[in-house]
Design an enzyme around this catalytic site. Sequence first.
Site, PDB file in Angstrom:
ATOM      1  N   CYS A 160      -4.892   6.995  81.608  1.00  0.00           N
ATOM      2  CA  CYS A 160      -5.835   5.832  80.819  1.00  0.00           C
ATOM      3  C   CYS A 160      -5.157   5.033  79.684  1.00  0.00           C
ATOM      4  O   CYS A 160      -5.200   3.904  79.453  1.00  0.00           O
ATOM      5  CB  CYS A 160      -7.005   6.226  80.092  1.00  0.00           C
ATOM      6  SG  CYS A 160      -8.012   7.751  80.968  1.00  0.00           S
ATOM      7  N   ASP A 161      -4.335   5.817  78.897  1.00  0.00           N
ATOM      8  CA  ASP A 161      -3.660   5.319  77.776  1.00  0.00           C
ATOM      9  C   ASP A 161      -2.110   4.889  77.666  1.00  0.00           C
ATOM     10  O   ASP A 161      -1.550   4.518  76.851  1.00  0.00           O
ATOM     11  CB  ASP A 161      -3.979   6.399  76.501  1.00  0.00           C
ATOM     12  CG  ASP A 161      -5.484   6.257  76.289  1.00  0.00           C
ATOM     13  OD1 ASP A 161      -6.079   5.151  76.469  1.00  0.00           O
ATOM     14  OD2 ASP A 161      -6.028   7.337  75.765  1.00  0.00           O
ATOM     15  N   CYS A 187      -5.319  11.482  78.029  1.00  0.00           N
ATOM     16  CA  CYS A 187      -5.366  11.060  79.512  1.00  0.00           C
ATOM     17  C   CYS A 187      -4.213   9.995  79.423  1.00  0.00           C
ATOM     18  O   CYS A 187      -4.341   8.898  79.154  1.00  0.00           O
ATOM     19  CB  CYS A 187      -6.683  10.285  79.698  1.00  0.00           C
ATOM     20  SG  CYS A 187      -6.815   9.348  81.383  1.00  0.00           S
TER      21      CYS A 187
END
Length: 304
Positions: free
Chosen positions: A136-137, A133
């Site tokens: 997200c990261d 992701c």
Amino acid sequence: MNNLYDIIIIGAGPSGLTAAIYARRALKSVLVLEAKSYGGQIINTLDIENYPVEAHISGIDFATKLYNQAKNLGTEIKFQKVVDINLNKDLKEVITTKEKYISKAVIIATGNENRKLGLLKEDTLVGKGVSYCATCDGNFYKKKSVAVVGGGNTALEDALYLSDIASVVYLIHRRDEFRGEEKTVSKLKEKDNVEFVYNSNVTKLNGEEKLESIEVTNKDGTIKEIEVAGLFIAVGRVPENENFRKVIDLDENGYAKSSEDCKTKTNGIFVAGDNRVKEVRQLVTAVSDGAVAATNAIKYINNM
Ligand code: NAP
């Protein structure tokens, strides 16, 4: 009747557990059945920064708080894999590998899984360089070298997103033509720090405590090692709906067909979260689906 519940929720991820909270607050009896561990895919996220109110929370903390909230409201949770649903007049028989349960309504909130590359260390390096992701990261890789693998829209958009954060982005695809949209490919070609690696597969992950480099093998057999701090795997997703084909309609990618009311073709069976057809698959939309599905399940039961 033994094992009879008002609502059985399949999946203890964010949407399933949110549905449980809504159903318990309406005083319905609720059983959540989960095949793996509670929390769903969010437990793989180190730091959630886009959930309203909490500026930073780890995926595991988020999931644990949600799990405890649902439990404290009286939700019964069993760790069993559901393999089938049978319809018996207005009731639903939910079959697990261990037992059979009966309910008036069912919410299928099984989510979907990232398709994996199937490499050695792929699981152990998640959160230590391997990610599924980018939004997200991605922020953990500021000015670092990263690679994205895949050729669909997710991979292209991940590469574009990461190109504004990372020092260099290698976009590795197994063919020389992308499945994703040409206009995103054009935008990527305008970027100075995106390198296209065609006709290639990631064949090895190097590093023990964290990812240090990847081995990339070209179709012609040449192998090269690329130093990267992060590898974003975007080779598609696999919704976990196969066991429910009898009672819900699936689209060509296996996602459950439903409109925003989370209803399916079967009265009393609802779907919530990432396993249903939808545009935005985020934590906040997963919990939103849980609330919608539970509210409609409660209405359905009250009108039975
Ligand atoms: P996808 O379209 O299924 O693409 C997966 C990509 O991964 C393909 O390029 C495929 O290669 C490659 N792949 C699959 N297995 C692989 C393996 N084992 N090793 C290496 N490569 C592998 O998946 P997605 O990109 O996640 O998109 C899913 C759906 O969401 C699509 O319909 C997509 O259009 C949509 N989506 C839309 C948007 C948007 O509209 N903004 C954004 C994201 C996603 P091949 O091409 O060779 O098969």
